[in-house]
Structure formats: C-alpha cells, structure tokens
Motif scaffolding. Structure first.
Motif, PDB file in Angstrom:
ATOM      1  N   VAL A   1      25.373  40.246  -3.481  1.00 56.62           N
ATOM      2  CA  VAL A   1      26.422  40.789  -2.662  1.00 56.62           C
ATOM      3  C   VAL A   1      27.605  41.098  -3.680  1.00 56.62           C
ATOM      4  O   VAL A   1      27.942  40.144  -4.379  1.00 56.62           O
ATOM      5  N   VAL A   2      27.880  42.281  -3.578  1.00 54.98           N
ATOM      6  CA  VAL A   2      28.975  42.691  -4.490  1.00 54.98           C
ATOM      7  C   VAL A   2      30.212  43.265  -3.790  1.00 54.98           C
ATOM      8  O   VAL A   2      31.366  43.145  -4.479  1.00 54.98           O
ATOM      9  N   PHE A   3      30.175  43.418  -2.408  1.00 56.79           N
ATOM     10  CA  PHE A   3      31.475  43.797  -1.614  1.00 56.79           C
ATOM     11  C   PHE A   3      31.307  43.442  -0.327  1.00 56.79           C
ATOM     12  O   PHE A   3      30.118  43.605   0.163  1.00 56.79           O
ATOM     13  N   VAL A   4      32.157  43.142   0.450  1.00 63.84           N
ATOM     14  CA  VAL A   4      32.394  42.753   1.862  1.00 63.84           C
ATOM     15  C   VAL A   4      33.560  43.468   2.350  1.00 63.84           C
ATOM     16  O   VAL A   4      34.608  43.700   1.853  1.00 63.84           O
ATOM     17  N   GLU A   5      33.408  44.118   3.518  1.00 68.55           N
ATOM     18  CA  GLU A   5      34.198  44.794   4.254  1.00 68.55           C
ATOM     19  C   GLU A   5      34.683  43.925   5.558  1.00 68.55           C
ATOM     20  O   GLU A   5      33.837  43.804   6.564  1.00 68.55           O
ATOM     21  N   LEU A   6      35.789  43.373   5.485  1.00 68.04           N
ATOM     22  CA  LEU A   6      35.895  42.331   6.801  1.00 68.04           C
ATOM     23  C   LEU A   6      36.868  43.084   7.789  1.00 68.04           C
ATOM     24  O   LEU A   6      37.557  43.886   7.494  1.00 68.04           O
ATOM     25  N   PRO A   7      36.691  42.475   9.056  1.00 66.65           N
ATOM     26  CA  PRO A   7      37.543  43.008  10.112  1.00 66.65           C
ATOM     27  C   PRO A   7      39.200  42.618   9.917  1.00 66.65           C
ATOM     28  O   PRO A   7      39.364  41.683   9.195  1.00 66.65           O
ATOM     29  N   GLU A   8      39.639  43.518  10.779  1.00 59.22           N
ATOM     30  CA  GLU A   8      41.230  43.183  10.935  1.00 59.22           C
ATOM     31  C   GLU A   8      41.587  41.979  11.731  1.00 59.22           C
ATOM     32  O   GLU A   8      40.817  41.936  12.651  1.00 59.22           O
ATOM     33  N   VAL A   9      42.262  41.045  11.487  1.00 62.13           N
ATOM     34  CA  VAL A   9      42.959  39.922  12.366  1.00 62.13           C
ATOM     35  C   VAL A   9      43.545  40.728  13.420  1.00 62.13           C
ATOM     36  O   VAL A   9      44.235  41.338  13.566  1.00 62.13           O
ATOM     37  N   GLY A  10      43.147  40.010  14.468  1.00 66.76           N
ATOM     38  CA  GLY A  10      43.673  40.595  15.827  1.00 66.76           C
ATOM     39  C   GLY A  10      42.879  41.492  16.611  1.00 66.76           C
ATOM     40  O   GLY A  10      43.243  41.847  17.796  1.00 66.76           O
ATOM     41  N   LYS A  11      41.817  41.914  15.868  1.00 64.11           N
ATOM     42  CA  LYS A  11      40.935  43.071  16.506  1.00 64.11           C
ATOM     43  C   LYS A  11      40.033  42.483  17.314  1.00 64.11           C
ATOM     44  O   LYS A  11      39.427  41.453  17.043  1.00 64.11           O
TER      45      LYS A  11
ATOM     46  N   VAL B   1      40.182  35.876   8.641  1.00 61.16           N
ATOM     47  CA  VAL B   1      39.061  36.432   7.740  1.00 61.16           C
ATOM     48  C   VAL B   1      39.065  35.498   6.422  1.00 61.16           C
ATOM     49  O   VAL B   1      39.945  35.025   6.104  1.00 61.16           O
ATOM     50  N   ASN B   2      37.743  35.451   5.906  1.00 58.95           N
ATOM     51  CA  ASN B   2      37.666  34.820   4.528  1.00 58.95           C
ATOM     52  C   ASN B   2      37.980  35.495   3.445  1.00 58.95           C
ATOM     53  O   ASN B   2      37.504  36.404   2.849  1.00 58.95           O
ATOM     54  N   GLU B   3      39.320  35.270   3.278  1.00 59.91           N
ATOM     55  CA  GLU B   3      39.788  36.064   1.981  1.00 59.91           C
ATOM     56  C   GLU B   3      39.459  35.871   0.582  1.00 59.91           C
ATOM     57  O   GLU B   3      39.188  36.554  -0.583  1.00 59.91           O
ATOM     58  N   ALA B   4      38.711  34.390   0.547  1.00 61.56           N
ATOM     59  CA  ALA B   4      38.140  34.167  -0.651  1.00 61.56           C
ATOM     60  C   ALA B   4      36.824  34.874  -1.023  1.00 61.56           C
ATOM     61  O   ALA B   4      36.393  35.164  -2.078  1.00 61.56           O
ATOM     62  N   LEU B   5      36.279  35.410   0.070  1.00 61.44           N
ATOM     63  CA  LEU B   5      35.023  36.043   0.012  1.00 61.44           C
ATOM     64  C   LEU B   5      35.127  37.442  -0.262  1.00 61.44           C
ATOM     65  O   LEU B   5      34.425  38.184  -1.275  1.00 61.44           O
ATOM     66  N   ARG B   6      36.509  37.952   0.195  1.00 65.37           N
ATOM     67  CA  ARG B   6      36.829  39.437  -0.218  1.00 65.37           C
ATOM     68  C   ARG B   6      37.077  39.542  -1.751  1.00 65.37           C
ATOM     69  O   ARG B   6      36.920  40.380  -2.505  1.00 65.37           O
TER      70      ARG B   6
END
Length: 123
Positions: free
Chosen positions: A35-45, A76-81
């Motif tokens: 895995v080289v990139f993750v797009e995480l959802p917005e908090v509150g959505k 969201v897992n900022e460490a994963l980002r």
C-alpha cells in the motif's frame, strides 16, 4: 464483541459503538500488495452501508473502501495517511482506517465472523 468482516473485505471492531474501528482485512492487503497511498473520509461525514468511504492504492491496484455499516466518521488514522504501509504491516491493528459512530447497530448481525469470512475468501 469480536471483530466482524464484510464481503467487501473490511473489518469492524464495534466493542465501542461510539467509535467502532474499521480497516481492511489481511486478505485485502495481501491481494493489493504494498500500500502506497490512502484516501480517508472526512470526520463528520455520514455514510450508508456499502457506500465508498475511501480509497487505498498499492503498487498493483487501487481499491475502494466500503462502509461495513451505516455510520458517521468520528476519527481517521492520521498515522496511516503519513505511513500507508501500516495497512500491510498491521492491518488489524495500527493499520486501521477510521472510526465510526454506528447509526444502526443491528447491521452488525449481518456481517461475517472470522471463520465464515475465512471460508468466504477461500471460495
């Protein structure tokens, strides 16, 4: 409550229904490769079960991350980002994707337990 699995290859640990943890399964990360990139959802959505909540990209492919149940993103897992490889090295731990507040806890009963999910992935 133990970890449960969707047929879309996400896992959810709803021990804390105010912040159930969601990630991709070992099977999914094995299929994707590094895995080289993750797009995480917005908090509150808020997302409905089965809706695309994010994207994971690897050296092989890109894949959508689906919501295993209805819920609102609370973290969201900022460490994963910062380090997407956590999804490979520890997919059921430090590689979690996001936490949700469940809208309908009854939906958990339709998910798979570990044995059923393992059998599903071997079909």
């Amino acid at each position: 409550m133990s970890v449960q699995f969707s047929k879309d290859h996400e896992w959810i640990n709803a021990a804390d229904q105010a912040a159930a943890v969601v990630g991709i399964t070992v099977h999914a990360q094995d299929a994707l490769g590094d895995v080289v990139f993750v797009e995480l959802p917005e908090v509150g959505k808020t997302f409905a079960q089965g809706e695309v909540a994010g994207v994971v990209e690897s050296v092989k492919a890109a894949a959508d991350i689906y919501m295993p149940v209805n819920g609102e993103i609370v973290e969201v897992n900022e460490a994963l980002r910062d380090d997407p490889s956590l999804a490979n090295s520890d997919p059921l731990g430090a590689g979690w994707f996001f936490k949700i507040k469940l809208s309908d806890p009854e939906q958990l009963s339709a998910l798979l337990d570990e044995a059923t999910y393992t059998a599903f992935t071997q079909e």
